[in-house]
Design an enzyme around this catalytic site. Structure first.
Site, short mmCIF file in Angstrom:
data_model
loop_
_atom_site.label_atom_id
_atom_site.label_comp_id
_atom_site.label_asym_id
_atom_site.label_seq_id
_atom_site.Cartn_x
_atom_site.Cartn_y
_atom_site.Cartn_z
CG HIS A 130 -2.14 -0.81 1.12
ND1 HIS A 130 -2.11 -2.18 1.02
CD2 HIS A 130 -3.47 -0.46 1.08
CE1 HIS A 130 -3.34 -2.64 0.94
NE2 HIS A 130 -4.19 -1.62 0.97
CG HIS B 156 1.97 -3.25 6.64
ND1 HIS B 156 2.63 -4.31 6.07
CD2 HIS B 156 0.96 -2.94 5.78
CE1 HIS B 156 2.07 -4.63 4.92
NE2 HIS B 156 1.04 -3.81 4.73
#
Length: 290
Positions: free
Chosen positions: A178, A230
């Protein structure tokens, strides 16, 4: 012959894109991430699972649509202003110059996006870093009396969860795709508008747009940490991958030097060159001497 070269160029462009895109598809369909172990007291993977704020489809779709729309609009108005490359001929048909220039720029942007995505996804499968919500998703049970677990680093274990897809994703934290893709789009947009987005109106409009896009990419990365998808270091490396690829692709593939005849800054009225070369303090005396 010119038409044949143009057609062959398009064919080769799609072939190269296919060569880069196929490994991406192969990773998704057949790839298995490295099954890394974990420490019993590792608190970084104990966070609860949360639904992601921004999905992969939303990032990819909005990024491509935004860049394609930007390129088409900029090239169209550049052509209207007489800054285009002229018409092209494709199989006997006249192709507007702005459309061909848009095709080339979009193709280069897509090529760079595929390259950076392959780089980040390949690292995901090779490294196999566990996401912050790994324990919640996997619910691992170490194998009792296994010699592989004797040092406190659990390698031999089974997941109690039956959600194979989610467990697979939980093993691919590093780096953040992302963050990589969003920063790639942001930096490419910033460079592209800086070079070709000329307007004699407000000087701050272009830079305001550049800042807004950069902040949007920054938010995408921050949301990945907020959503427990993350670790912060995954997002940091993702940002670096996207920024590096954007710089390399724009400078060395798109090659903005071919636009060097155009000013790299906003158009400013320039004063006519002076006819004399005398210093200002000498000029009055020279006039009196006449």
């Amino acid at each position: 012959m010119a038409v044949d070269k143009l057609i062959w160029k398009i064919i080769l462009d799609f072939f190269v894109l296919a060569c880069v895109s196929f490994p991406l598809l192969a990773l998704v369909l057949w790839g298995k991430p490295y099954q890394r172990g974990y420490f019993v007291n590792d608190t970084s993977i104990l966070l609860p699972y949360k639904e992601e704020t921004i999905s992969v489809g939303a990032v990819a779709g909005s990024g491509f649509v935004f860049m394609v729309a930007t390129i088409l609009i900029v090239e169209f108005f550049r052509d209207r202003q007489g800054k285009g490359i002229g018409e092209k001929f494709l199989s006997g048909a006249v192709l507007p110059g702005w459309l061909w220039e848009s095709y080339q720029t979009i193709g280069i942007f897509t090529f760079g996006a595929s390259c950076q995505q392959l780089t980040s996804d390949l690292a995901k499968y090779v490294i196999g870093r566990l996401r912050p919500h790994f324990i919640d998703v996997c619910r691992p049970h170490p194998i009792t009396n296994s010699s592989l677990n004797r040092l406190g680093y659990i390698i031999d274990y089974v997941c109690a969860s039956n959600d194979g897809d989610r467990i697979k994703e939980a093993r691919m934290s590093f780096p953040s795709s992302h963050a990589s893709f969003s920063m790639y789009c942001a930096i490419f947009f910033i460079f592209y508008i800086q070079v070709k987005g000329k307007w004699r109106g407000s000087k701050l409009l272009r830079h305001g747009l550049q800042y807004a896009v950069l902040i949007a990419a920054w938010f995408v990365g921050l949301s990945r940490v907020q959503d427990h998808m993350h670790h912060w270091s995954d997002v940091t490396v993702g940002f670096l991958i996207g920024a590096i690829y954007a710089c390399l692709v724009f400078i060395y593939v798109l090659k903005p030097k071919k636009y060097s005849a155009l000013p790299m800054t906003w158009d400013e009225p320039q004063a006519p060159p002076a006819n004399n070369i005398l210093p200002s303090n000498v000029l009055p005396r020279a006039v009196l001497a006449r």
